[in-house]
Design an enzyme around this catalytic site. Structure first.
Site, PDB file in Angstrom:
ATOM      1  N   CYS A   1      -2.578  24.994   8.192  1.00 36.10           N
ATOM      2  CA  CYS A   1      -2.410  23.817   7.336  1.00 36.10           C
ATOM      3  C   CYS A   1      -3.351  22.693   7.753  1.00 36.10           C
ATOM      4  O   CYS A   1      -4.082  22.143   6.930  1.00 36.10           O
ATOM      5  CB  CYS A   1      -0.971  23.337   7.384  1.00 36.10           C
ATOM      6  SG  CYS A   1      -0.659  21.861   6.395  1.00 36.10           S
TER       7      CYS A   1
ATOM      8  N   HIS B   1       9.202  -4.168 -10.354  1.00 38.32           N
ATOM      9  CA  HIS B   1       8.304  -4.470 -11.466  1.00 38.32           C
ATOM     10  C   HIS B   1       7.191  -5.412 -10.993  1.00 38.32           C
ATOM     11  O   HIS B   1       7.462  -6.371 -10.269  1.00 38.32           O
ATOM     12  CB  HIS B   1       9.075  -5.135 -12.606  1.00 38.32           C
ATOM     13  CG  HIS B   1       8.183  -5.597 -13.726  1.00 38.32           C
ATOM     14  ND1 HIS B   1       7.743  -4.746 -14.714  1.00 38.32           N
ATOM     15  CD2 HIS B   1       7.635  -6.819 -13.997  1.00 38.32           C
ATOM     16  CE1 HIS B   1       6.967  -5.428 -15.548  1.00 38.32           C
ATOM     17  NE2 HIS B   1       6.889  -6.682 -15.137  1.00 38.32           N
TER      18      HIS B   1
END
Length: 480
Positions: free
Chosen positions: A47, A447
């Site tokens: 990996c 937001h």
């Protein structure tokens, strides 16, 4: 030294130093065990050294290059840029070396002994380790096998890792191919297709004997649109018959589609093969460890083999060849062998693709949910209506949620777009906690952010999404 002579007494042995192996070693050390980690090559395994990190370094470079093309939209003025791929590869090696050093430091901090050599079982509680100039025998109380896997060869494709490449070498090219043929349908195939296309390659993707990708149907459609937008040719249901070298372009690929033989000239071919377990030289048959018909070690939910003091994890066990699987198994295996209650479950395994834009998915697809007998609800929200995606200039993609219409249980979440790989963790956590629609719509979402797309997709399930046109909302409610 021969079997029967004095063996070194060890407590807890891990064979293999990849993400699963070193994680198992550290977890066992955290639980008070004296741990020895045996690695035949480099810490970090496939990996870190050949797979995940090299390929994601390329995909990150492709993403950064794409971002640079949009900087003028923000008022930045710049001279023409170019990519120095040799310098990029040097930086990749620096990253790998730094991460390997980090693993060594973690092992040292946890008092884990590292031995480099080839390990194999001599008996149920003894292993032999061959090193360059020595051979030693170690007796152990517990062991974890984490030796990984290797790509399966294809009878018609002879890998040379110059023009015909496997998954361990495709991300290491110092020159961009003129024409790259990709034979595969997995995450790495898509990542390499998009990345090399961004850097200027002409790319042909051949799906091996199938006519679509294996994601949710909405993602499959968007992936094909993405390939078409990037002028990547897609060949469905292809079977490669041979790959030969030629003097004109580099290679010639002979393949068949619907019974018709065809020939394609290219400069390079990448074959994204499935993995086979690295168990041939381990001697596990000598001690009676069971394997399935494909050679994968059979384990229980605690990752134990038929010998309860020996566990197996990662690519030598059945299931997807993903580091996330190996890392989770590593902790379960170490904890179980140390007497703790722990269990491994692949039900909500997230699937991610580092394309531009990225793709992420967890749980059931819409089609699978229907096959399982669910009356299905779907909510979908396009990133074109997300304010933060717009200001970043990354409006491509969507979030889709699949739910059971009767219980409102969330069954699957599928997304493409900026932030998808990070956002899918919210979906995975929600499904692990058996979330229903109201559990997705009740929390506050920051937001402006891409997170709001997940909220809007959840609200769309009940026809209450704010930034979806009323006609589409009525269509959703009419199908309930």
């Amino acid at each position: 030294m021969v079997v029967g002579e004095m063996a070194h007494e060890h407590d807890f042995i891990v064979i293999g130093g990849g993400p699963g192996g070193y994680s198992a070693a550290i977890r066992a050390a955290q639980l008070g065990r004296t741990v020895t980690l045996i690695e035949r090559d480099r810490l970090g395994g496939i990996c870190l050294n050949k797979g995940c990190i090299p390929s994601k370094h390329l995909t990150r470079a492709a993403s950064a290059w794409t971002d640079l093309q949009k900087y003028e939209e923000f008022g930045f003025e710049q001279e023409a840029l170019r990519v120095n791929h040799e310098k990029r590869l040097m930086q990749k090696e620096n990253v790998i070396n730094r991460l390997v050093d980090g693993i060594k430091a973690l092992c040292k901090a946890n008092k884990i002994e590292i031995i480099y050599g080839n390990a194999f079982f001599l008996s149920e509680n003894r292993i032999g380790v061959e090193q360059t100039n020595s051979y030693e025998i170690y007796q152990f109380k517990n062991a974890v096998i984490a030796t990984g896997g290797s790509p399966i060869s294809h009878p018609a494709i002879k890998i040379d890792n110059i023009r015909i490449l496997d998954s361990w070498h495709i991300a290491n090219l110092s020159e961009i191919p003129d024409h790259l043929v990709i034979y595969g349908d997995d995450a790495l195939s898509l990542e390499m297709a998009i990345s090399y296309r961004i850097f200027g390659s002409y790319v042909t993707v051949m799906l091996p004997e199938k006519d679509d990708f294996s994601f949710d149907s909405s993602l499959n459609r968007e992936i094909k649109r993405l390939l078409k937008k990037n002028k990547i040719q897609l060949v469905k249901s292809a079977e490669i018959l041979s790959v030969s070298h030629n003097s004109s372009t580099g290679i010639a690929v002979k393949y068949v589609v619907n019974g018709e033989e065809r020939l394609l000239d290219a400069t390079h071919l990448f074959f994204s093969a499935k993995m086979k377990p690295n168990t041939d030289d381990l001697g596990i048959d000598r001690i009676g460890i069971n394997t399935d018909e494909n050679g994968f070690v059979i384990i229980d939910q605690q990752c134990r083999t038929i010998l309860s003091h020996i566990a197996a994890i990662g690519d030598i066990t059945h299931g997807p060849s993903l580091a996330v699987k190996a890392i989770k198994q590593s902790k379960v295996a170490a904890e179980s062998l140390c007497g703790e209650m722990s269990e491994f479950d692949l039900t909500f395994l997230p699937r991610v693709v580092h394309t531009v834009p990225p793709i992420a998915s967890v749980g059931l697809t819409e089609e699978a949910a229907i096959e399982h007998g669910h009356k299905v609800l779907t909510g979908q929200f396009s990133l074109t209506a997300n304010g933060y995606a717009s200001l970043m200039g990354k409006r491509e993609g969507f979030v889709k949620i699949v739910a059971d219409a009767e219980t409102e249980l969330i069954l699957g979440i599928h997304m493409m777009g900026e932030g998808a790989i990070e956002l899918i963790t919210s979906g995975t956590l929600a499904m692990e906690l058996c979330a229903r629609i109201e559990d997705m719509t009740f929390p506050l979402y920051p937001h402006p952010s891409i997170n709001e797309s997940l909220l809007e997709a959840a609200e769309h399930l009940n026809g209450k999404a704010i930034h979806v046109a009323p006609a589409k909302l009525r269509e959703i409610m009419n199908h309930r």
